[in-house]
Design an enzyme around this catalytic site. Structure first.
Site, short mmCIF file in Angstrom:
data_model
loop_
_atom_site.label_atom_id
_atom_site.label_comp_id
_atom_site.label_asym_id
_atom_site.label_seq_id
_atom_site.Cartn_x
_atom_site.Cartn_y
_atom_site.Cartn_z
N GLU A 190 48.89 77.05 69.57
CA GLU A 190 47.63 77.16 69.41
C GLU A 190 47.10 78.64 69.31
O GLU A 190 46.09 79.13 68.50
CB GLU A 190 46.56 76.21 69.97
CG GLU A 190 47.06 74.74 69.88
CD GLU A 190 46.97 74.51 68.26
OE1 GLU A 190 46.00 74.46 67.87
OE2 GLU A 190 48.07 73.69 67.74
N TRP A 218 48.03 80.35 66.41
CA TRP A 218 47.16 79.98 65.08
C TRP A 218 45.93 80.93 65.33
O TRP A 218 45.64 81.49 64.22
CB TRP A 218 46.61 78.40 65.13
CG TRP A 218 47.42 77.55 64.46
CD1 TRP A 218 48.13 76.43 65.08
CD2 TRP A 218 47.51 77.22 63.08
NE1 TRP A 218 49.04 75.68 64.13
CE2 TRP A 218 48.45 76.11 62.84
CE3 TRP A 218 47.14 77.88 61.84
CZ2 TRP A 218 48.84 75.77 61.53
CZ3 TRP A 218 47.42 77.41 60.81
CH2 TRP A 218 48.22 76.19 60.40
N TRP A 271 32.38 71.79 42.85
CA TRP A 271 31.49 71.38 44.00
C TRP A 271 30.13 70.87 43.64
O TRP A 271 29.52 71.48 42.75
CB TRP A 271 31.42 72.69 45.02
CG TRP A 271 32.52 73.30 45.40
CD1 TRP A 271 32.85 74.62 45.35
CD2 TRP A 271 33.71 72.50 46.31
NE1 TRP A 271 34.06 74.84 45.90
CE2 TRP A 271 34.57 73.80 46.52
CE3 TRP A 271 33.72 71.56 46.63
CZ2 TRP A 271 35.86 73.56 47.14
CZ3 TRP A 271 35.23 71.23 47.50
CH2 TRP A 271 36.23 72.25 47.62
N ASN A 280 38.85 69.95 68.12
CA ASN A 280 39.48 70.36 67.17
C ASN A 280 39.90 69.30 66.15
O ASN A 280 39.67 69.57 64.73
CB ASN A 280 40.90 71.12 67.41
CG ASN A 280 41.70 71.36 66.48
OD1 ASN A 280 41.31 72.33 65.75
ND2 ASN A 280 43.15 71.07 66.25
N TRP A 322 32.77 73.95 50.87
CA TRP A 322 33.29 74.35 52.28
C TRP A 322 32.54 75.47 52.78
O TRP A 322 32.35 75.70 53.92
CB TRP A 322 34.94 74.48 52.10
CG TRP A 322 35.36 75.76 51.54
CD1 TRP A 322 35.82 75.78 50.03
CD2 TRP A 322 35.31 77.16 51.66
NE1 TRP A 322 36.03 76.85 49.58
CE2 TRP A 322 35.85 77.89 50.76
CE3 TRP A 322 35.20 77.81 53.28
CZ2 TRP A 322 35.99 79.31 50.74
CZ3 TRP A 322 35.29 79.06 53.09
CH2 TRP A 322 35.70 79.83 51.87
N TRP A 333 38.18 75.92 57.79
CA TRP A 333 37.44 75.30 56.93
C TRP A 333 38.51 75.56 55.59
O TRP A 333 38.56 74.40 54.67
CB TRP A 333 36.19 75.97 56.69
CG TRP A 333 35.15 75.14 57.47
CD1 TRP A 333 34.63 75.84 58.61
CD2 TRP A 333 34.37 74.08 57.08
NE1 TRP A 333 33.69 74.51 58.98
CE2 TRP A 333 33.54 73.73 58.10
CE3 TRP A 333 34.62 73.31 56.02
CZ2 TRP A 333 32.59 72.64 58.14
CZ3 TRP A 333 33.81 72.17 55.71
CH2 TRP A 333 32.85 71.67 56.93
C1 LIG Z 1 36.92 73.35 60.27
C2 LIG Z 1 37.35 74.25 61.79
C3 LIG Z 1 36.47 75.11 62.10
C4 LIG Z 1 36.94 75.92 63.45
N1 LIG Z 1 36.04 76.85 64.01
C5 LIG Z 1 36.48 77.52 64.94
C6 LIG Z 1 35.69 78.76 65.45
O1 LIG Z 1 34.73 79.14 65.08
N2 LIG Z 1 36.36 79.44 66.37
C7 LIG Z 1 37.16 78.96 67.22
O2 LIG Z 1 37.64 79.54 68.24
N3 LIG Z 1 38.03 78.05 66.81
C8 LIG Z 1 37.63 77.22 65.52
N4 LIG Z 1 38.61 76.25 64.95
C9 LIG Z 1 39.93 76.05 65.69
C10 LIG Z 1 39.75 75.08 66.85
O3 LIG Z 1 39.36 73.77 66.53
C11 LIG Z 1 39.11 75.40 68.13
O4 LIG Z 1 39.81 76.93 68.49
C12 LIG Z 1 39.54 74.58 69.27
O5 LIG Z 1 38.96 73.40 69.00
C13 LIG Z 1 38.80 75.01 70.69
O6 LIG Z 1 38.93 74.40 71.66
P1 LIG Z 1 39.91 74.58 72.94
O7 LIG Z 1 39.50 75.99 73.52
O8 LIG Z 1 39.93 73.62 73.85
O9 LIG Z 1 41.22 74.89 72.23
P2 LIG Z 1 42.81 74.68 72.79
O10 LIG Z 1 43.19 73.43 72.12
O11 LIG Z 1 42.83 74.59 74.31
O12 LIG Z 1 43.59 76.25 72.22
C14 LIG Z 1 43.48 77.26 72.84
C15 LIG Z 1 42.87 78.38 71.86
O13 LIG Z 1 43.53 78.56 71.14
C16 LIG Z 1 42.63 78.57 69.57
N5 LIG Z 1 43.01 77.63 68.74
C17 LIG Z 1 43.19 76.60 68.94
N6 LIG Z 1 43.39 75.89 67.63
C18 LIG Z 1 43.34 76.84 66.87
C19 LIG Z 1 43.04 76.81 65.30
N7 LIG Z 1 43.32 75.57 64.51
N8 LIG Z 1 42.62 77.99 64.81
C20 LIG Z 1 42.33 78.99 65.26
N9 LIG Z 1 42.47 79.08 66.85
C21 LIG Z 1 42.95 78.02 67.62
C22 LIG Z 1 41.51 78.99 70.19
O14 LIG Z 1 41.12 80.20 70.92
C23 LIG Z 1 41.58 77.98 71.51
O15 LIG Z 1 40.60 78.25 72.43
C24 LIG Z 1 38.20 75.55 63.89
C25 LIG Z 1 39.11 74.75 63.34
C26 LIG Z 1 38.64 73.93 62.23
C27 LIG Z 1 39.57 72.71 61.55
#
Ligand SMILES: Cc1cc2nc3c(=O)[nH]c(=O)nc-3n(C[C@H](O)[C@H](O)[C@H](O)COP(=O)(O)OP(=O)(O)OC[C@H]3O[C@@H](n4cnc5c(N)ncnc54)[C@H](O)[C@@H]3O)c2cc1C
Length: 464
Positions: free
Chosen positions: A271, A274, A303, A338, A356, A379
């Site tokens: 993650e 990602w 859209w 997420n 979107w 997105w």
């Molecule tokens: C539509 C959409 C919008 C999103 N907008 C954002 C946003 O504005 N800011 C943001 O930080 N994340 C965003 N994410 C990614 C992800 O949803 C969040 O990072 C995550 O839910 C944060 O929770 P956590 O810190 O508990 O993550 P954990 O699951 O603990 O993951 C650890 C860290 O990894 C990174 N991470 C995890 N998943 C992703 C991912 N899919 N993409 C990029 N980084 C990721 C984050 O920095 C996160 O804190 C988005 C995902 C989607 C599908």
């Protein structure tokens, strides 16, 4: 004297700009630009700005113990920022200026202008990479291009994760007494109840959250991360977004367990990758920073324009309980799980066939962790317009997602009190069981919506 310009890197530990500037022990001044109009233009949520301000207050206290003053530079926009920094550098006869890179288009343009103007004035200006594990451009495909698919990017990154360059840096060194004093961190937006209880400010709080996660939750992350009612993820995203914590600190907290074969730690590092991937994409394909689709051919998708539908989605009144609980979580806490970000983003772009970009902007205006790279990436993934996008025919069914990931409906009940009298299956599709609820019927039929979006995508002959 050395000047350090900080932005989304509000921490002492593992902060290259601060650390390298401090090594000469000739005095350091930290400058942070306060640019509310620019932040508003970028759509930054008030709750995110609030965490930023409170974390600045914590940072000022920490810097004070090292004799490093914090100067705040109010600027109307990024265009005024280089001059403000250079004036401060001249005032204190600074010989060097250090900063950590940001990869968004406007931020990068601002850095370039600063470097150019500093060069003209004979000031040594040094940029460092700290928002990412690997500098954008350092991980490329065999053809020397930026990756547009995550899996090969991840494969390239994994063997490099034990490199010594990924060890966090220590705290900056203390400085001699400074001729300069810190500025007070005054509010720049209306004060409101931003759920500060959920988002404690500063590096110490962020570090404690990382330790708690690493000790308790990390090992089961792979099995629990998809269930919104379980505290199965780190909730560190706001701290990573604002640079209160660094990705190297997170990586080190998980690496040993991952290398010992722990699946939870390995999944969590993926993650983090990602996050890394989307930062590289943002830098390598600047059009995504400017509201453009990664897959340019998707820009002509038809859209719909429908303000009322958009509002129902924003306020959690779609009639699909999991989508509505998700949107209410966002509106009430500034954060969304997420799994739910994917479900609600797909609902807007696929079920409602709304652009979107409207959803991206709404998320940004509410998220405490709003990050252009991750938000745009998420997105565009959900709308099937982006890198490594979900194929357009993958359309989450909001009811089966609900049955699968919130089986008992506990998460739904937490955010939709109107449904608290329901049990079991009824919580996922209340319209099938009870009609006298103060909760709306579904705003669109799943099968109808699915066919409509499939037809729209199929119509674009070049989309495969
Ligand atoms: C539509 C959409 C919008 C999103 N907008 C954002 C946003 O504005 N800011 C943001 O930080 N994340 C965003 N994410 C990614 C992800 O949803 C969040 O990072 C995550 O839910 C944060 O929770 P956590 O810190 O508990 O993550 P954990 O699951 O603990 O993951 C650890 C860290 O990894 C990174 N991470 C995890 N998943 C992703 C991912 N899919 N993409 C990029 N980084 C990721 C984050 O920095 C996160 O804190 C988005 C995902 C989607 C599908």
């Amino acid at each position: 004297m050395h000047l350090v310009w900080l932005r989304n890197d509000l921490r002492l530990l593992d902060n290259p700009a601060l650390y390298y500037a401090s090594r000469a022990r000739q005095g350091v001044i930290v400058a942070v630009a306060i640019t509310p109009e620019q932040w508003q233009q970028h759509g930054d949520a008030p709750i995110k700005q609030d965490l930023y301000r409170r974390s600045l207050i914590e940072l000022e206290k920490q810097l004070n113990t090292l004799n490093i003053p914090l100067r705040l530079l109010p600027c109307q926009s990024f265009a005024h920022l280089p001059q403000a920094l250079l004036t401060l550098a001249q005032q204190y006869r600074c010989q060097q200026l250090h900063f950590n890179h940001s990869y968004e288009w406007n931020e990068h343009q601002c850095e370039q202008a600063l470097q150019q103007q500093a060069h003209e004035q004979g000031l040594h200006c040094q940029g460092h990479h700290s928002q990412v594990l690997f500098a954008p451009g350092s991980l490329l495909t065999g053809q020397g291009e930026y990756y547009s698919v995550f899996t090969p990017f991840k494969r390239k990154a994994w063997p490099l994760l034990q490199d010594s360059s990924l060890l966090p840096l220590p705290a900056p060194l203390g400085q001699p007494q400074s001729p300069c004093t810190s500025d007070p961190v005054l509010p720049w937006q209306e004060e409101a109840d931003y759920r500060t209880d959920l988002w404690p400010a500063g590096e110490v709080a962020a570090w404690q959250r990382l330790q708690r996660f690493a000790n308790r939750t990390l090992l089961t992350y792979d099995r629990q991360r998809d269930f919104p009612d379980i505290a199965g993820t780190s909730v560190l995203s706001p701290y990573l977004t604002l640079g209160i914590l660094s990705p190297r600190q997170c990586l080190q907290a998980a690496l040993a367990a991952a290398l010992n074969g722990n699946k939870g730690a390995e999944t969590w590092i993926n993650e983090l990758l990602w996050r890394e991937f989307y930062k590289h994409v943002l830098f390598g394909f600047p059009r995504v920073s400017k509201g453009r689709a990664f897959k340019v051919e998707t820009e002509s998708l038809p859209w719909r324009q429908h303000q009322q539908d958009l509002q129902r989605w924003q306020t959690g009144q779609t009639g699909y309980p999991l989508v509505d609980a998700a949107m209410r979580q966002l509106n009430q806490t500034g954060w969304m799980h997420n799994r739910l970000r994917m479900v609600s983003a797909m609902f807007l772009s696929k079920h409602l066939l709304l652009d979107w970009r409207l959803g991206e902007a709404y998320f940004m205006s509410k998220l405490v962790d709003g990050d252009l790279a991750a938000n745009n990436g998420g997105w565009q993934w959900s709308a099937s317009t982006g890198t490594d996008a979900a194929p357009y025919f993958r359309i989450f069914n909001p009811v089966s997602q609900s049955q699968r990931f919130d089986a008992k409906g506990d998460f739904i009940k937490r955010f939709i009190p109107e449904l608290s009298s329901l049990q079991g299956k009824a919580l996922h599709a209340p319209w099938q069981f009870q009609h006298n609820l103060s909760y709306p019927a579904p705003m669109v039929d799943h099968t109808f919506a699915r066919n409509r979006v499939l037809a729209a995508f199929k119509d674009k002959a070049s989309l495969s």
